[in-house]
Design a protein around this motif. Structure first.
Motif, PDB file in Angstrom:
ATOM      1  N   LEU A  22      40.558  10.580  14.307  1.00 41.62           N
ATOM      2  CA  LEU A  22      39.921  11.899  14.264  1.00 41.62           C
ATOM      3  C   LEU A  22      40.949  12.936  14.698  1.00 41.62           C
ATOM      4  CD1 LEU A  22      36.534  11.018  16.017  1.00 41.62           C
ATOM      5  CD2 LEU A  22      37.018  11.081  13.566  1.00 41.62           C
ATOM      6  N   ASP A  23      41.226  13.918  13.849  1.00 39.29           N
ATOM      7  CA  ASP A  23      42.177  14.999  14.172  1.00 39.29           C
ATOM      8  C   ASP A  23      41.391  16.281  14.445  1.00 39.29           C
ATOM      9  OD1 ASP A  23      44.695  13.684  13.861  1.00 39.29           O
ATOM     10  OD2 ASP A  23      44.302  13.634  11.706  1.00 39.29           O
ATOM     11  N   PHE A  24      41.778  16.978  15.513  1.00 41.51           N
ATOM     12  CA  PHE A  24      41.090  18.200  15.917  1.00 41.51           C
ATOM     13  C   PHE A  24      42.044  19.388  15.837  1.00 41.51           C
ATOM     14  CE2 PHE A  24      38.823  14.701  17.761  1.00 41.51           C
ATOM     15  CZ  PHE A  24      37.507  15.029  17.512  1.00 41.51           C
ATOM     16  N   ALA A  25      41.483  20.587  15.776  1.00 38.91           N
ATOM     17  CA  ALA A  25      42.282  21.805  15.648  1.00 38.91           C
ATOM     18  C   ALA A  25      43.080  22.098  16.917  1.00 38.91           C
ATOM     19  CB  ALA A  25      41.389  22.989  15.314  1.00 38.91           C
ATOM     20  N   GLY A  26      42.533  21.760  18.070  1.00 36.44           N
ATOM     21  CA  GLY A  26      43.211  22.019  19.331  1.00 36.44           C
ATOM     22  C   GLY A  26      43.316  20.752  20.164  1.00 36.44           C
ATOM     23  N   SER A  27      43.975  20.876  21.287  1.00 34.02           N
ATOM     24  CA  SER A  27      44.117  19.736  22.192  1.00 34.02           C
ATOM     25  C   SER A  27      42.764  19.340  22.767  1.00 34.02           C
ATOM     26  CB  SER A  27      45.062  20.092  23.332  1.00 34.02           C
ATOM     27  OG  SER A  27      46.337  20.364  22.832  1.00 34.02           O
ATOM     28  N   ILE A  28      42.592  18.043  22.993  1.00 36.33           N
ATOM     29  CA  ILE A  28      41.347  17.543  23.571  1.00 36.33           C
ATOM     30  C   ILE A  28      41.659  16.830  24.883  1.00 36.33           C
ATOM     31  CG2 ILE A  28      40.138  17.408  21.380  1.00 36.33           C
ATOM     32  CD1 ILE A  28      40.730  14.435  21.283  1.00 36.33           C
ATOM     33  N   GLU A  29      40.665  16.783  25.747  1.00 31.98           N
ATOM     34  CA  GLU A  29      40.838  16.190  27.080  1.00 31.98           C
ATOM     35  C   GLU A  29      40.730  14.664  27.008  1.00 31.98           C
ATOM     36  OE1 GLU A  29      41.584  17.913  29.852  1.00 31.98           O
ATOM     37  OE2 GLU A  29      41.623  19.746  28.668  1.00 31.98           O
ATOM     38  N   GLU A  30      41.271  14.001  28.035  1.00 32.59           N
ATOM     39  CA  GLU A  30      41.296  12.541  28.100  1.00 32.59           C
ATOM     40  C   GLU A  30      39.899  11.925  28.157  1.00 32.59           C
ATOM     41  OE1 GLU A  30      43.814  10.224  28.015  1.00 32.59           O
ATOM     42  OE2 GLU A  30      45.160  11.839  27.467  1.00 32.59           O
ATOM     43  N   LEU A  31      38.915  12.652  28.662  1.00 33.27           N
ATOM     44  CA  LEU A  31      37.576  12.091  28.780  1.00 33.27           C
ATOM     45  C   LEU A  31      36.824  12.070  27.452  1.00 33.27           C
ATOM     46  CD1 LEU A  31      35.342  14.715  29.063  1.00 33.27           C
ATOM     47  CD2 LEU A  31      36.855  14.968  31.028  1.00 33.27           C
ATOM     48  N   SER A  32      37.440  12.516  26.399  1.00 34.49           N
ATOM     49  CA  SER A  32      36.822  12.501  25.073  1.00 34.49           C
ATOM     50  C   SER A  32      36.661  11.052  24.605  1.00 34.49           C
ATOM     51  CB  SER A  32      37.696  13.259  24.074  1.00 34.49           C
ATOM     52  OG  SER A  32      37.868  14.586  24.501  1.00 34.49           O
ATOM     53  N   THR A  33      35.612  10.803  23.834  1.00 37.26           N
ATOM     54  CA  THR A  33      35.353   9.433  23.397  1.00 37.26           C
ATOM     55  C   THR A  33      34.654   9.399  22.047  1.00 37.26           C
ATOM     56  OG1 THR A  33      34.444   7.305  24.063  1.00 37.26           O
ATOM     57  CG2 THR A  33      33.128   9.253  24.555  1.00 37.26           C
ATOM     58  N   MET A  34      34.575   8.216  21.475  1.00 40.19           N
ATOM     59  CA  MET A  34      33.848   8.019  20.220  1.00 40.19           C
ATOM     60  C   MET A  34      33.124   6.685  20.264  1.00 40.19           C
ATOM     61  SD  MET A  34      36.505   6.757  17.253  1.00 40.19           S
ATOM     62  CE  MET A  34      37.958   7.739  17.533  1.00 40.19           C
ATOM     63  N   LYS A  35      32.019   6.621  19.522  1.00 37.75           N
ATOM     64  CA  LYS A  35      31.267   5.382  19.349  1.00 37.75           C
ATOM     65  C   LYS A  35      31.175   5.132  17.858  1.00 37.75           C
ATOM     66  CE  LYS A  35      28.097   6.122  23.190  1.00 37.75           C
ATOM     67  NZ  LYS A  35      26.687   6.366  23.494  1.00 37.75           N
ATOM     68  N   LEU A  36      31.157   3.861  17.490  1.00 37.69           N
ATOM     69  CA  LEU A  36      30.956   3.484  16.100  1.00 37.69           C
ATOM     70  C   LEU A  36      29.589   2.834  16.003  1.00 37.69           C
ATOM     71  CD1 LEU A  36      32.168   3.335  13.276  1.00 37.69           C
ATOM     72  CD2 LEU A  36      33.154   1.129  13.892  1.00 37.69           C
ATOM     73  N   MET A  37      28.725   3.402  15.169  1.00 36.32           N
ATOM     74  CA  MET A  37      27.346   2.927  15.059  1.00 36.32           C
ATOM     75  C   MET A  37      27.098   2.376  13.659  1.00 36.32           C
ATOM     76  SD  MET A  37      26.325   3.904  18.081  1.00 36.32           S
ATOM     77  CE  MET A  37      24.561   3.838  18.092  1.00 36.32           C
ATOM     78  N   LYS A  38      26.364   1.241  13.603  1.00 40.47           N
ATOM     79  CA  LYS A  38      25.917   0.677  12.326  1.00 40.47           C
ATOM     80  C   LYS A  38      24.439   0.341  12.471  1.00 40.47           C
ATOM     81  CE  LYS A  38      26.380  -2.980   9.010  1.00 40.47           C
ATOM     82  NZ  LYS A  38      26.693  -4.351   8.783  1.00 40.47           N
ATOM     83  N   ASP A  39      23.614   0.940  11.639  1.00 42.15           N
ATOM     84  CA  ASP A  39      22.166   0.720  11.676  1.00 42.15           C
ATOM     85  C   ASP A  39      21.592   0.950  13.075  1.00 42.15           C
ATOM     86  OD1 ASP A  39      22.310   0.014   8.981  1.00 42.15           O
ATOM     87  OD2 ASP A  39      22.669  -2.105   9.469  1.00 42.15           O
ATOM     88  N   GLY A  40      22.068   1.963  13.748  1.00 46.43           N
ATOM     89  CA  GLY A  40      21.556   2.319  15.066  1.00 46.43           C
ATOM     90  C   GLY A  40      22.107   1.491  16.209  1.00 46.43           C
ATOM     91  N   GLU A  41      22.947   0.513  15.920  1.00 48.35           N
ATOM     92  CA  GLU A  41      23.531  -0.312  16.975  1.00 48.35           C
ATOM     93  C   GLU A  41      25.028  -0.022  17.076  1.00 48.35           C
ATOM     94  OE1 GLU A  41      22.605  -4.451  16.798  1.00 48.35           O
ATOM     95  OE2 GLU A  41      20.572  -4.063  16.101  1.00 48.35           O
TER      96      GLU A  41
END
Length: 178
Positions: free
Chosen positions: A45-64
């Motif tokens: 994921l590329d963002f326009a500006g700098s992001i903080e270390e506490l940023s995160t992502m989850k990958l979901m499939k069928d709600g899980e």
């Protein structure tokens, strides 16, 4: 009293455009609505500006939630690595970041994995698969154009409001001199 109300109305109208300065998602791999036909090693994921270390992502499939072996933040980029090869199906990347200004921002990117089906479809009807990919690419381009045009409209409205505000202030001072 009317002048003060006019100025307050103009100021409150301009405030929502200030929120556009937040960091936004500029691109992703996989892209929104993309059909992934090869094994996916990384989600980027590329963002326009700098992001903080506490940023995160989850990958979901069928709600899980599908486990990611690691999520790394690198200045303007967040990279997640699936812990196992992704099965066929629809996925949603559910991301949450904190931009340079500290405001939390979240969003979602959906994509589909169809590795085996795509190989079978290619053997049976190659033109159909090409048409689907073209349609999805067109949808992605249309969404990007819509975002660009909405940003332009917001900018134009802001400029018009600022001009109206300046004219209102100028008229107010001109009347006081008389």
């Amino acid at each position: 009293m009317k002048k003060i109300l006019f100025m307050l109305m103009c100021m409150f109208t301009c405030i929502p455009t200030i929120a556009n300065a937040h960091t936004e998602l500029t691109s992703s791999n996989p892209k929104e609505g993309q059909m992934v036909t090869e094994e996916l090693d990384e989600i980027v994921l590329d963002f326009a500006g700098s992001i903080e270390e506490l940023s995160t992502m989850k990958l979901m499939k069928d709600g899980e939630e599908v486990s990611l072996s690691q999520v790394q933040v690198q200045d303007k980029k967040m990279v997640g690595s699936p812990s196992a090869p992704l099965e066929n199906g629809s996925y949603i990347i559910d991301w949450t970041i904190a931009g340079e200004d500290g405001h939390p921002i979240s969003g979602k990117v959906s994509f589909t994995v169809q590795i085996k089906q795509m190989q079978e479809e290619k053997e049976e009807a190659q033109p159909k698969a090409a048409n689907k990919e073209n349609e999805q690419q067109d949808k992605g381009e249309v969404q990007k154009e819509n975002q660009t045009s909405s940003n332009s409209v917001t900018t134009i409205i802001t400029v018009i409001l600022l001009v109206v505000l300046c004219l209102g202030v100028a008229l107010m001072f001109r009347k006081k001199r008389k």
